[in-house]
Design an enzyme around this catalytic site. Sequence first.
Site, PDB file in Angstrom:
ATOM      1  CB  ALA A   1       1.703   0.180   6.576  1.00 12.15           C
TER       2      ALA A   1
ATOM      3  CG  ASN B   1       8.345  -2.026   0.396  1.00 12.91           C
ATOM      4  OD1 ASN B   1       7.774  -2.116   1.493  1.00 12.91           O
ATOM      5  ND2 ASN B   1       8.983  -0.931   0.019  1.00 12.91           N
TER       6      ASN B   1
ATOM      7  CD  GLU C   1       9.660  -7.349   5.223  1.00 13.84           C
ATOM      8  OE1 GLU C   1       9.041  -8.427   5.289  1.00 13.84           O
ATOM      9  OE2 GLU C   1       9.642  -6.498   6.127  1.00 13.84           O
TER      10      GLU C   1
ATOM     11  CG  HIS D   1      10.832  -2.197   4.763  1.00 10.51           C
ATOM     12  ND1 HIS D   1       9.475  -1.989   4.674  1.00 10.51           N
ATOM     13  CD2 HIS D   1      10.997  -3.388   5.364  1.00 10.51           C
ATOM     14  CE1 HIS D   1       8.848  -3.027   5.215  1.00 10.51           C
ATOM     15  NE2 HIS D   1       9.742  -3.889   5.643  1.00 10.51           N
TER      16      HIS D   1
ATOM     17  NE  ARG E   1       4.032   6.690   1.162  1.00  9.69           N
ATOM     18  CZ  ARG E   1       4.261   5.517   1.742  1.00  9.69           C
ATOM     19  NH1 ARG E   1       4.764   4.499   1.054  1.00  9.69           N
ATOM     20  NH2 ARG E   1       3.989   5.341   3.006  1.00  9.69           N
TER      21      ARG E   1
ATOM     22  CE1 TYR F   1       8.680   5.412   2.660  1.00 12.75           C
ATOM     23  CE2 TYR F   1       7.076   7.169   3.024  1.00 12.75           C
ATOM     24  CZ  TYR F   1       7.630   5.955   3.391  1.00 12.75           C
ATOM     25  OH  TYR F   1       7.155   5.291   4.493  1.00 12.75           O
TER      26      TYR F   1
ATOM     27  N   PRO G   1       0.785  -1.226   0.000  1.00  9.22           N
ATOM     28  CG  PRO G   1      -0.198  -1.154   2.106  1.00  9.22           C
ATOM     29  CD  PRO G   1       0.473  -2.083   1.148  1.00  9.22           C
ATOM     30  CG  ASN G   2      -0.297   4.288   1.202  1.00 10.59           C
ATOM     31  OD1 ASN G   2      -1.254   4.817   0.649  1.00 10.59           O
ATOM     32  ND2 ASN G   2      -0.388   3.735   2.394  1.00 10.59           N
TER      33      ASN G   2
ATOM     34  NE  ARG H   1       9.929   6.148   8.495  1.00  6.88           N
ATOM     35  CZ  ARG H   1       8.987   5.997   7.550  1.00  6.88           C
ATOM     36  NH1 ARG H   1       9.164   5.064   6.603  1.00  6.88           N
ATOM     37  NH2 ARG H   1       7.930   6.758   7.526  1.00  6.88           N
TER      38      ARG H   1
HETATM   39  C1  DQA Z   1       8.109   1.224   3.797  1.00  4.00           C
HETATM   40  C2  DQA Z   1       8.203   1.437   5.319  1.00  4.00           C
HETATM   41  C3  DQA Z   1       6.853   1.218   5.970  1.00  4.00           C
HETATM   42  O1  DQA Z   1       6.940   1.428   7.367  1.00  4.00           O
HETATM   43  C4  DQA Z   1       5.841   2.195   5.402  1.00  4.00           C
HETATM   44  O2  DQA Z   1       4.564   1.948   5.943  1.00  4.00           O
HETATM   45  C5  DQA Z   1       5.806   2.202   3.922  1.00  4.00           C
HETATM   46  C6  DQA Z   1       7.056   2.107   3.170  1.00  4.00           C
HETATM   47  C7  DQA Z   1       9.455   1.525   3.107  1.00  4.00           C
HETATM   48  O3  DQA Z   1       9.616   1.089   1.972  1.00  4.00           O
HETATM   49  O4  DQA Z   1      10.315   2.206   3.671  1.00  4.00           O
HETATM   50  O5  DQA Z   1       4.754   2.373   3.314  1.00  4.00           O
HETATM   51  O6  DQA Z   1       7.811  -0.140   3.538  1.00  4.00           O
END
Ligand code: DQA
Length: 143
Positions: free
Chosen positions: A76, A73, A97, A99, A17, A22, A9-10, A106
């Site tokens: 959240a 990835n 995985e 990120h 965003r 990011y 998501p996102n 964070r």
């Molecule tokens: C994320 C880190 C997560 O905590 C966050 O909710 C994201 C992006 C990252 O790629 O740094 O949406 O996965």
Amino acid sequence: MNVLIINGPNLNMLGIREPEIYGLKSYSDLIAFIEKAAGSLGVAVSFFQSNCEGEMIDAIQAAYGKVDGIIINPAAYAHTSIAIADALKAVGIPAVEVHLTDTHTREPYRHNSFTSEACIETIMGEGFEGYRSALKVLVEIFA
Ligand code: DQA
């Protein structure tokens, strides 16, 4: 070697965003980056992005018997989804995985990742480069 790249998501909102966290590059830029990195490593990649936990689980299940590796990835959902972790364990496909940010530095609620327990390695804080690192981890496994 075939690798499915799953973004949660996102991540489709990259570039829009929270650019201070990011960066300014978009999701399309990320896809282009991964395609190039995969090409130079001789890896075939396919992509899936969803904002929905169930759709991500469906994509993981659909990958069973079809791909050699998964790079995920979970965004959240890493911090909340035992269901995605279970799906990764269910299919047993080697998964890495990623990120973009270093979630350990964070907010405390980002420090735990349920999904990383189902992955052979977790790469964080490398930005787009993290996906290249993840591809290299999978290439090493199948070398
Ligand atoms: C994320 C880190 C997560 O905590 C966050 O909710 C994201 C992006 C990252 O790629 O740094 O949406 O996965």
